[in-house]
Scaffold this motif. Structure first.
Motif, PDB file in Angstrom:
ATOM      1  N   ALA A  34     -11.127  10.856  -0.800  1.00 24.45           N
ATOM      2  CA  ALA A  34     -10.744   9.385  -0.231  1.00 24.45           C
ATOM      3  C   ALA A  34     -10.193   8.676  -1.459  1.00 24.45           C
ATOM      4  CB  ALA A  34     -11.639   8.882   0.637  1.00 24.45           C
ATOM      5  N   GLY A  35     -11.074   9.093  -2.654  1.00 24.69           N
ATOM      6  CA  GLY A  35     -10.826   8.633  -3.811  1.00 24.69           C
ATOM      7  C   GLY A  35      -9.406   8.734  -4.599  1.00 24.69           C
ATOM      8  N   GLN A  36      -8.663   9.879  -3.991  1.00 25.61           N
ATOM      9  CA  GLN A  36      -7.387  10.168  -4.576  1.00 25.61           C
ATOM     10  C   GLN A  36      -6.283   9.476  -3.453  1.00 25.61           C
ATOM     11  OE1 GLN A  36      -8.579  14.550  -4.626  1.00 25.61           O
ATOM     12  NE2 GLN A  36      -7.033  14.580  -6.577  1.00 25.61           N
ATOM     13  N   SER A  37      -6.557   8.975  -2.572  1.00 22.56           N
ATOM     14  CA  SER A  37      -5.575   8.639  -1.686  1.00 22.56           C
ATOM     15  C   SER A  37      -4.936   7.194  -2.345  1.00 22.56           C
ATOM     16  CB  SER A  37      -6.529   7.868  -0.241  1.00 22.56           C
ATOM     17  OG  SER A  37      -5.550   7.588   0.588  1.00 22.56           O
ATOM     18  N   SER A  38      -3.710   7.090  -2.087  1.00 22.15           N
ATOM     19  CA  SER A  38      -2.904   6.024  -2.864  1.00 22.15           C
ATOM     20  C   SER A  38      -3.043   4.794  -1.845  1.00 22.15           C
ATOM     21  CB  SER A  38      -1.482   6.285  -2.930  1.00 22.15           C
ATOM     22  OG  SER A  38      -1.071   6.793  -1.463  1.00 22.15           O
ATOM     23  N   ARG A  39      -3.313   4.906  -0.780  1.00 27.11           N
ATOM     24  CA  ARG A  39      -3.417   3.657   0.233  1.00 27.11           C
ATOM     25  C   ARG A  39      -4.236   4.115   1.458  1.00 27.11           C
ATOM     26  NH1 ARG A  39      -2.593  -0.694  -1.548  1.00 27.11           N
ATOM     27  NH2 ARG A  39      -2.390  -2.700  -0.342  1.00 27.11           N
ATOM     28  N   ILE A  40      -5.222   3.356   1.759  1.00 27.93           N
ATOM     29  CA  ILE A  40      -6.076   3.595   3.142  1.00 27.93           C
ATOM     30  C   ILE A  40      -5.809   2.518   3.884  1.00 27.93           C
ATOM     31  CG2 ILE A  40      -8.298   4.077   4.080  1.00 27.93           C
ATOM     32  CD1 ILE A  40      -9.077   5.270   1.374  1.00 27.93           C
ATOM     33  N   GLU A  41      -5.023   2.521   5.110  1.00 33.43           N
ATOM     34  CA  GLU A  41      -4.620   1.138   5.610  1.00 33.43           C
ATOM     35  C   GLU A  41      -5.500   0.897   6.890  1.00 33.43           C
ATOM     36  OE1 GLU A  41      -0.430  -0.272   5.452  1.00 33.43           O
ATOM     37  OE2 GLU A  41       0.117   1.646   4.679  1.00 33.43           O
ATOM     38  N   ASN A  42      -6.223   1.923   7.272  1.00 33.68           N
ATOM     39  CA  ASN A  42      -7.012   1.734   8.545  1.00 33.68           C
ATOM     40  C   ASN A  42      -8.568   1.683   8.525  1.00 33.68           C
ATOM     41  OD1 ASN A  42      -7.617   4.380   7.643  1.00 33.68           O
ATOM     42  ND2 ASN A  42      -6.954   5.405   9.901  1.00 33.68           N
ATOM     43  N   TYR A  43      -8.836   1.059   7.233  1.00 30.63           N
ATOM     44  CA  TYR A  43     -10.279   1.063   6.763  1.00 30.63           C
ATOM     45  C   TYR A  43     -10.716  -0.342   7.144  1.00 30.63           C
ATOM     46  CZ  TYR A  43     -14.789   1.492   4.612  1.00 30.63           C
ATOM     47  OH  TYR A  43     -16.348   1.495   4.203  1.00 30.63           O
ATOM     48  N   LEU A  44     -11.987  -0.469   8.048  1.00 28.78           N
ATOM     49  CA  LEU A  44     -12.084  -1.827   8.441  1.00 28.78           C
ATOM     50  C   LEU A  44     -12.489  -3.029   7.279  1.00 28.78           C
ATOM     51  CD1 LEU A  44     -13.338  -3.263  11.027  1.00 28.78           C
ATOM     52  CD2 LEU A  44     -15.469  -2.768  10.349  1.00 28.78           C
ATOM     53  N   GLY A  45     -11.862  -4.172   7.475  1.00 26.82           N
ATOM     54  CA  GLY A  45     -11.983  -5.145   6.685  1.00 26.82           C
ATOM     55  C   GLY A  45     -11.006  -5.287   5.562  1.00 26.82           C
ATOM     56  N   PHE A  46      -9.973  -4.293   5.461  1.00 34.84           N
ATOM     57  CA  PHE A  46      -8.820  -4.298   4.612  1.00 34.84           C
ATOM     58  C   PHE A  46      -7.592  -4.153   5.154  1.00 34.84           C
ATOM     59  CE2 PHE A  46     -12.325  -2.691   2.211  1.00 34.84           C
ATOM     60  CZ  PHE A  46     -12.363  -3.528   0.930  1.00 34.84           C
ATOM     61  N   PRO A  47      -7.023  -5.486   5.736  1.00 34.26           N
ATOM     62  CA  PRO A  47      -5.914  -5.405   6.489  1.00 34.26           C
ATOM     63  C   PRO A  47      -4.779  -5.100   5.737  1.00 34.26           C
ATOM     64  CG  PRO A  47      -6.487  -7.628   6.266  1.00 34.26           C
ATOM     65  CD  PRO A  47      -7.809  -6.736   5.776  1.00 34.26           C
ATOM     66  N   ASP A  48      -4.647  -5.325   4.517  1.00 33.94           N
ATOM     67  CA  ASP A  48      -3.440  -5.017   3.755  1.00 33.94           C
ATOM     68  C   ASP A  48      -3.633  -3.486   2.958  1.00 33.94           C
ATOM     69  OD1 ASP A  48      -2.316  -7.324   4.163  1.00 33.94           O
ATOM     70  OD2 ASP A  48      -3.524  -8.370   2.726  1.00 33.94           O
ATOM     71  N   GLY A  49      -4.484  -2.908   3.681  1.00 31.22           N
ATOM     72  CA  GLY A  49      -4.823  -1.668   2.829  1.00 31.22           C
ATOM     73  C   GLY A  49      -5.701  -1.612   1.494  1.00 31.22           C
ATOM     74  N   VAL A  50      -6.244  -0.573   1.024  1.00 29.84           N
ATOM     75  CA  VAL A  50      -6.892  -0.354  -0.184  1.00 29.84           C
ATOM     76  C   VAL A  50      -6.813   1.070  -0.759  1.00 29.84           C
ATOM     77  CG1 VAL A  50      -9.446   0.118   0.822  1.00 29.84           C
ATOM     78  CG2 VAL A  50      -9.199  -0.807  -1.269  1.00 29.84           C
ATOM     79  N   SER A  51      -6.515   1.065  -2.146  1.00 30.25           N
ATOM     80  CA  SER A  51      -6.433   2.297  -2.578  1.00 30.25           C
ATOM     81  C   SER A  51      -7.822   3.124  -2.668  1.00 30.25           C
ATOM     82  CB  SER A  51      -5.714   2.297  -4.066  1.00 30.25           C
ATOM     83  OG  SER A  51      -6.702   1.727  -4.941  1.00 30.25           O
ATOM     84  N   GLY A  52      -7.760   4.285  -2.676  1.00 31.77           N
ATOM     85  CA  GLY A  52      -9.075   5.005  -2.679  1.00 31.77           C
ATOM     86  C   GLY A  52      -9.622   4.830  -4.221  1.00 31.77           C
TER      87      GLY A  52
END
Length: 558
Positions: A270-288
């Protein structure tokens, strides 16, 4: 005058073979500039060059160099010519007697001399300081940007160089990359006394050169914790992905003496992911990387220790203690252990891929390579979320991104929101029922042979970059014979240990295993390494927190 913003590490260097003159020059310089600059003096060209190389390795800035013309063995012009190779941006001043003015004028063409000063310069307020004030102002206005403390010199197509860059980036260690073929890279190699045959060269914040360092040495030398502060803990968490970080946060925040052990870098896949958009609390996405950094800081805020570049090779029960053994022979013990080792991407078996790994073929997103993909054709192997996230990220700068998917479509393994984004991207193509048959290149990836699994037809395509996201192999081989695993290596826990209602034969307690407890009491599993886990960031974090709750229950009844 120097501005207050200048740091004390910025240097004015003076060299003169006459000790009396050398001290007098340094005295006059300190009187005017000592509050804002560090004054370094030398009494020979050779010692001054040695000082410059040490400053270079440490990342210090040199603003002005003043050199006496008449020095034995190496005169001022010869010295400045060599100093130019180390600090090309430093302003250069030659100190001369009246009889040497012609030589000084000639030196303007040889070493791009900025100024020459006649000795003596008494009073300095009239003859020395105005000149240096102008030179320092010009230097400050120039492009002399200080570089981050850690420097890496290597080759673009070098697997080990790529590994070092990825290790530093994922561990949030600021660094600057220099190609060994470029002038500044060559200057750093020369300053370190390296011929460039063994790379990468890593220069630590203290200026110590490390040649081809392994991960434990690199971690220790750039300030990452690698040694536990105690011999016994309440909880050892093995693995620093979302499940491990979640366990560390909840364990430490609830008063458990907690240490997290990570073999490479926190964050996991997950830390290598450029953008996680379906993680709770981050509607605009968050990078790993952002999510990992926040979780890591949160864990340490509550008092958890985080050890990096430590490989765990063994686990055993010793009475009520659970002993974790490391590859270097050391060990630590705890009342309980949470296994959060995660998974790794499976290796492509296609011919040529092994030889080109790190040289155009990468497993995972390898985000440090993204900048080099600008304007080029990129291939991504895999059809799950990690592959889709990488495709969206790389498509920002790449000429084209092609997803190679063995199955009939992306729908079987990729989230709907990602499929929509990929379909709307003009420079992303999806080739289904396609596999990589072989990889080709001399020193770096140049072409791929692709095969249609339905028709059997093969096609040779030009390719400089391929990122592989196929399958998930649990990192549990070191647990063979210790805890029960399924046929694929995933760790069995809780109800999966009691399919017939009875615990495994080696289970010693009267009660059945708790939900995330393995076949060893007090040893729990969380995240992707667990059999039948959800393989999602949110579920991994949740399991890490739940495992801590079960640790408390175990400790209360022990």
């Amino acid at each position: 005058m120097a501005q207050a913003a200048e740091t004390a590490r910025t240097v004015i260097l003076t060299v003169d073979d006459d000790p009396g003159v050398s001290r007098a020059v340094a005295r006059d310089l300190r009187r005017r500039y000592g509050a804002s600059y560090r004054i370094v003096r030398a009494e020979s060209g050779e010692s001054a060059l040695e000082a410059l190389r040490e400053l270079k390795l440490r990342g210090d800035l040199v603003a002005v160099i003043l050199a006496d013309y008449r020095m034995p063995r190496m005169n001022g012009i010869e010295f400045l010519e060599e100093a130019l190779d180390v600090y090309p941006g430093a302003r250069r001043v030659l100190l001369t007697a009246y009889a040497d003015t012609n030589a000084a004028i000639d030196a303007i063409n040889v070493v791009d001399l900025d100024h020459y000063l006649l000795k003596p310069w008494d009073p300095p307020e009239e003859k020395l300081y105005p000149v240096l004030d102008d030179l320092l102002e010009a230097w400050r206005a120039s492009d002399y940007r200080p570089v981050p403390a850690t420097k890496v010199v290597g080759h673009r197509w070098s697997a080990r160089s790529s590994d070092v860059r990825e290790f530093l980036a994922r561990n949030q260690v600021p660094y600057r990359w220099y190609s060994a073929d470029e002038p500044e890279g060559q200057r750093l190699l020369a300053a370190a006394g390296s011929d460039g045959q063994r790379l990468p060269l890593v220069i630590t914040p203290e200026g110590a050169p490390l040649v081809e360092p392994d991960a434990p040495e690199l971690a220790a030398r750039v300030g990452l914790a690698t040694t536990p502060t105690a011999e016994f803990y309440d909880l050892v968490v093995i693995g620093g992905g979302p499940a491990g970080l979640g366990a560390a946060v909840y364990g430490a925040s609830e008063g458990l003496r907690t240490v997290l052990v990570e073999r490479s870098a926190t964050g996991g896949q997950a830390g290598q992911s450029s953008r996680i958009e379906n993680y709770l609390g981050f509607p605009d996405g968050v990078s790993g990387a952002q999510l990992t950094d926040r979780a890591r800081r949160q864990a340490t805020k509550f008092g958890a220790e985080i050890l990096t570049a430590r490989e765990v090779t063994g686990l055993e029960a010793n009475g009520s203690a659970r002993v974790v053994r490391f590859s270097d022979g050391s060990a630590l013990a705890a009342h309980s252990v949470i296994l959060a080792t995660g998974v790794s991407y499976r290796q492509l078996a296609a011919p040529g891929c092994d030889d080109l790994t790190g040289c155009g073929v990468f497993y995972g997103s390898a985000l440090t390579e993204a900048a080099s993909c600008q304007g080029q054709d990129v291939y991504i192997v895999g059809g799950a979320n990690s592959a889709g996230q990488a495709a969206m990220y790389l498509a920002r700068g790449a000429k084209s991104v092609t997803l190679l998917v063995r199955g009939e479509s992306l729908a079987a393994s990729m989230s709907y929101y990602l499929i929509q984004q990929i379909e709307e991207s003009s420079n992303i193509a999806v080739r289904t029922r396609t596999v990589v048959e072989s990889a080709h290149g001399d020193g770096h990836l140049e072409r791929l042979t692709l095969r249609d699994v339905t028709t059997g037809e093969s096609e040779l395509v030009d390719a400089q970059w391929m990122f592989v996201f196929i399958g998930a192999a649990p990192l549990t081989d070191w647990l063979s014979g210790t805890v029960l695993r399924d046929e694929r290596g995933f760790i069995l826990a809780g109800p999966d240990l009691t399919p017939d209602g009875r615990p495994p034969a080696e289970w010693e307690l009267d009660r059945p295993p708790y939900h995330l407890e393995t076949s060893i009491p007090g040893v729990f599993v969380a995240g992707d390494a667990r059999a039948e886990s959800a393989k999602r960031v949110a579920s991994a974090v949740g399991e890490g927190a739940m495992a801590v709750m079960l640790v408390h229950r175990y400790l209360e009844q022990s």
